[in-house]
Write a protein that holds these residues in place. Structure first.
Motif, PDB file in Angstrom:
ATOM      1  N   SER A 267       0.831  -1.207   0.000  1.00  0.00           N
ATOM      2  CA  SER A 267       0.000   0.000   0.000  1.00  0.00           C
ATOM      3  C   SER A 267       0.865   1.256   0.000  1.00  0.00           C
ATOM      4  CB  SER A 267      -0.854   0.050   1.273  1.00  0.00           C
ATOM      5  OG  SER A 267      -1.771  -0.978   1.327  1.00  0.00           O
ATOM      6  N   PRO A 268       0.245   2.388  -0.334  1.00  0.00           N
ATOM      7  CA  PRO A 268       0.946   3.651  -0.080  1.00  0.00           C
ATOM      8  C   PRO A 268       1.294   3.747   1.410  1.00  0.00           C
ATOM      9  CG  PRO A 268      -1.053   4.015  -1.383  1.00  0.00           C
ATOM     10  CD  PRO A 268      -1.090   2.590  -0.928  1.00  0.00           C
ATOM     11  N   GLY A 269       2.528   4.080   1.706  1.00  0.00           N
ATOM     12  CA  GLY A 269       2.907   4.277   3.104  1.00  0.00           C
ATOM     13  C   GLY A 269       3.167   3.009   3.896  1.00  0.00           C
TER      14      GLY A 269
ATOM     15  N   PRO B 281      -0.252  -0.531  10.903  1.00  0.00           N
ATOM     16  CA  PRO B 281      -1.360   0.427  10.984  1.00  0.00           C
ATOM     17  C   PRO B 281      -2.463   0.205   9.954  1.00  0.00           C
ATOM     18  CG  PRO B 281       0.757   1.561  11.105  1.00  0.00           C
ATOM     19  CD  PRO B 281       1.047   0.139  10.711  1.00  0.00           C
ATOM     20  N   GLU B 282      -2.178  -0.534   8.898  1.00  0.00           N
ATOM     21  CA  GLU B 282      -3.195  -0.773   7.861  1.00  0.00           C
ATOM     22  C   GLU B 282      -4.311  -1.700   8.330  1.00  0.00           C
ATOM     23  OE1 GLU B 282      -1.522  -1.701   3.851  1.00  0.00           O
ATOM     24  OE2 GLU B 282       0.353  -1.270   4.874  1.00  0.00           O
TER      25      GLU B 282
ATOM     26  N   ASP C 227      -6.951  -7.115   8.393  1.00  0.00           N
ATOM     27  CA  ASP C 227      -7.939  -7.743   7.500  1.00  0.00           C
ATOM     28  C   ASP C 227      -7.540  -7.656   6.027  1.00  0.00           C
ATOM     29  OD1 ASP C 227      -8.217  -5.028   7.231  1.00  0.00           O
ATOM     30  OD2 ASP C 227     -10.394  -4.984   7.531  1.00  0.00           O
ATOM     31  N   LYS C 228      -6.332  -7.253   5.760  1.00  0.00           N
ATOM     32  CA  LYS C 228      -5.967  -6.933   4.374  1.00  0.00           C
ATOM     33  C   LYS C 228      -5.760  -8.169   3.492  1.00  0.00           C
ATOM     34  CE  LYS C 228      -6.513  -2.666   4.894  1.00  0.00           C
ATOM     35  NZ  LYS C 228      -7.311  -2.929   6.118  1.00  0.00           N
TER      36      LYS C 228
ATOM     37  N   VAL D 138      -7.530 -10.905   3.518  1.00  0.00           N
ATOM     38  CA  VAL D 138      -8.873 -11.297   3.079  1.00  0.00           C
ATOM     39  C   VAL D 138      -9.390 -10.333   2.007  1.00  0.00           C
ATOM     40  CG1 VAL D 138     -11.262 -11.611   3.828  1.00  0.00           C
ATOM     41  CG2 VAL D 138      -9.381 -12.352   5.301  1.00  0.00           C
ATOM     42  N   LYS D 139      -9.059  -9.059   2.165  1.00  0.00           N
ATOM     43  CA  LYS D 139      -9.613  -8.055   1.253  1.00  0.00           C
ATOM     44  C   LYS D 139      -8.858  -7.959  -0.069  1.00  0.00           C
ATOM     45  CE  LYS D 139     -11.791  -4.806   4.424  1.00  0.00           C
ATOM     46  NZ  LYS D 139     -11.660  -3.448   4.988  1.00  0.00           N
TER      47      LYS D 139
ATOM     48  N   LYS E 283       6.477  -2.164  10.264  1.00  0.00           N
ATOM     49  CA  LYS E 283       6.082  -1.286  11.388  1.00  0.00           C
ATOM     50  C   LYS E 283       5.624  -2.143  12.572  1.00  0.00           C
ATOM     51  CE  LYS E 283       4.732   2.274   8.039  1.00  0.00           C
ATOM     52  NZ  LYS E 283       3.841   3.377   7.657  1.00  0.00           N
TER      53      LYS E 283
ATOM     54  N   MET F 162       5.117  -0.904  16.036  1.00  0.00           N
ATOM     55  CA  MET F 162       3.907  -0.127  16.332  1.00  0.00           C
ATOM     56  C   MET F 162       2.753  -1.002  16.846  1.00  0.00           C
ATOM     57  SD  MET F 162       4.294   3.137  15.875  1.00  0.00           S
ATOM     58  CE  MET F 162       5.974   3.060  16.527  1.00  0.00           C
TER      59      MET F 162
ATOM     60  N   TYR G 163       0.255  -0.049  19.608  1.00  0.00           N
ATOM     61  CA  TYR G 163      -0.629   1.102  19.426  1.00  0.00           C
ATOM     62  C   TYR G 163      -1.812   0.845  18.507  1.00  0.00           C
ATOM     63  CZ  TYR G 163       3.578   3.104  21.381  1.00  0.00           C
ATOM     64  OH  TYR G 163       4.646   3.349  22.179  1.00  0.00           O
ATOM     65  N   PHE G 164      -1.866  -0.360  17.942  1.00  0.00           N
ATOM     66  CA  PHE G 164      -2.948  -0.652  16.994  1.00  0.00           C
ATOM     67  C   PHE G 164      -3.602  -1.991  17.333  1.00  0.00           C
ATOM     68  CE2 PHE G 164      -0.212   2.312  14.812  1.00  0.00           C
ATOM     69  CZ  PHE G 164      -1.111   3.149  14.172  1.00  0.00           C
TER      70      PHE G 164
ATOM     71  N   ARG H  99      -3.607 -13.574  12.989  1.00  0.00           N
ATOM     72  CA  ARG H  99      -4.657 -13.639  11.971  1.00  0.00           C
ATOM     73  C   ARG H  99      -4.081 -13.429  10.575  1.00  0.00           C
ATOM     74  NH1 ARG H  99      -9.718  -9.595  10.470  1.00  0.00           N
ATOM     75  NH2 ARG H  99     -10.126 -10.749   8.573  1.00  0.00           N
TER      76      ARG H  99
ATOM     77  N   ARG I 221      12.158   0.805  10.756  1.00  0.00           N
ATOM     78  CA  ARG I 221      12.629   1.865  11.647  1.00  0.00           C
ATOM     79  C   ARG I 221      13.500   1.325  12.777  1.00  0.00           C
ATOM     80  NH1 ARG I 221       8.629   6.464  13.927  1.00  0.00           N
ATOM     81  NH2 ARG I 221       7.583   4.723  14.910  1.00  0.00           N
TER      82      ARG I 221
ATOM     83  N   GLY J 270      -6.614   0.387   4.617  1.00  0.00           N
ATOM     84  CA  GLY J 270      -6.257   0.614   6.019  1.00  0.00           C
ATOM     85  C   GLY J 270      -6.197   2.058   6.457  1.00  0.00           C
TER      86      GLY J 270
ATOM     87  N   ALA K   3     -12.828  -8.365  -2.490  1.00  0.00           N
ATOM     88  CA  ALA K   3     -13.165  -9.704  -2.008  1.00  0.00           C
ATOM     89  C   ALA K   3     -13.643  -9.565  -0.571  1.00  0.00           C
ATOM     90  CB  ALA K   3     -11.953 -10.614  -2.076  1.00  0.00           C
TER      91      ALA K   3
ATOM     92  N   GLU L 119       0.621   6.438   7.128  1.00  0.00           N
ATOM     93  CA  GLU L 119       0.996   6.319   5.713  1.00  0.00           C
ATOM     94  C   GLU L 119       2.128   7.264   5.321  1.00  0.00           C
ATOM     95  OE1 GLU L 119      -2.452   6.244   2.911  1.00  0.00           O
ATOM     96  OE2 GLU L 119      -3.579   6.235   4.785  1.00  0.00           O
TER      97      GLU L 119
ATOM     98  N   LYS M   9       2.272  11.746   0.723  1.00  0.00           N
ATOM     99  CA  LYS M   9       1.314  11.104  -0.177  1.00  0.00           C
ATOM    100  C   LYS M   9       0.620  12.056  -1.148  1.00  0.00           C
ATOM    101  CE  LYS M   9       2.394   7.122   1.172  1.00  0.00           C
ATOM    102  NZ  LYS M   9       3.634   7.659   1.778  1.00  0.00           N
TER     103      LYS M   9
END
Lengths: 222, 222
Positions: A37-39, A141-142, A145-146, A148-149, A164, A167, A170-171, A177, A197, B39, B67, B142, B146
């Protein structure tokens, strides 16, 4: 009509991808297609990997971007050969673009070519670009569930990097999963928990990466 | 050949988008096109906005996903009419899909229709879907580069929402830079700093949103 044309383009892309592969094989170059993804941290991870691998391998980078050249400038500042591919709005890189770019590198002096694909979990997964293998980067942070999607990205990648990872506190991110979902669509994928990082998890990733690079280059001379 | 075909499809998409707009206008429905990376927090924000707006407006949601139907289930659990649009791999929503879906809603009992677009900072920006206005969501993790990298998304949106703003202490994210870059490509865009999780910034966003919704519905009766 749209579907038919896309199909033709994608078949053509496969032919060109094979040609790129042959040219790279002739020069014993391993091409690594880096997607996410972006970022998600693609550039930061590539920078980290270059730092760790540059003693051992001669490295080049193709930086795909829709606009701007922020990322290419970062690589250039490291003294690493880099070519910026400006897709001018297009959402993915095709094999034809890689073929056009290859002559801009000194191929006789290159072992590893990273291609940072466009920040996009969808379209890049549909296009082979002559790569030896694929890395899918998913940052904490994304969300968890990505897989599956966006199943195609994760089912076609050789390794999934949860970036990340520092992190995590914090999320709400269930890394077990992600591992389970990835195994569901891609039982052979290697899964790494890393942070560009903090540097955590990179050692394990690098061990795997070196083995894959050597394998792709048809060498066990390390 | 590819470019020519894409051009035809996009022109046709514009015609259909206008038809969708007319149909929505006839029912005084405001369609909000919600876009952003995978995300970025599109679903979480829509859930928050529904909670705040449902007393005042009759709301429906179209959930675009490549999906799965994780997001649609979240909306359904709120008792809000939702239609899942499975794009079956496609990286964006087109106006034609919205036109096909509209009859599945009770249009006489609808004021606001949120469309959660595919998680993608690139392709969705190219396709109008009959929307009254667009929200671009960019989450703090992100990164602050961007807008420069994905200019079309930010130049065509009516508001830019910096989401996960409560995570600012944990990331190197210069929100003033995002604001500056956005102004550079889109001087009229409204910019909000919000967190779907903590709720911060939502009040200001909601005030703006209600005014835009009422304006789109051609009413000042609130």
């Amino acid at each position: 009509m749209e579907i038919k044309v896309m199909h033709q383009i994608m078949e053509w892309n496969e032919d060109v991808s094979d040609e790129v592969k042959e040219e790279l094989a002739a020069h014993r170059i391993c091409l690594i297609n880096v997607m996410g993804s972006p970022g998600a941290g693609k550039t930061s991870l590539i920078v980290r990997l270059i730092e760790a691998l540059r003693e051992e391998y001669r490295i080049g980078v193709i930086e795909g971007d829709i606009a701007g050249q922020i990322d290419a400038e970062k690589i250039d500042a490291m003294g690493i050969p880099v070519v910026q591919l400006d897709t001018d709005g297009a959402c993915h890189i095709e094999a034809e673009s890689v073929r056009h770019i290859l002559p801009h590198f000194d191929l006789g002096n290159l072992d590893v070519l990273f291609v940072e694909n466009i920040g996009n979990l969808v379209c890049p997964a549909e296009f082979n670009i002559g790569e030896s293998f694929r890395l899918a980067i998913l940052s904490v942070p994304e969300g968890d569930d990505k897989v599956v999607k966006y199943p195609l990205m994760f089912s076609t990648s050789d390794a999934v990097l949860m970036n990340k990872y520092d992190m995590l506190p914090y999320f709400e991110f269930d890394d077990a999963r992600v591992e389970r979902d990835t195994r569901g669509v891609n039982p052979d994928a290697r899964i790494f928990r890393v942070s560009a990082r903090s540097g955590e998890g990179l050692e394990e990733l690098l061990a795997w990466l070196c083995a894959r690079i050597d394998d792709a280059r048809g060498s066990s001379m390390r």
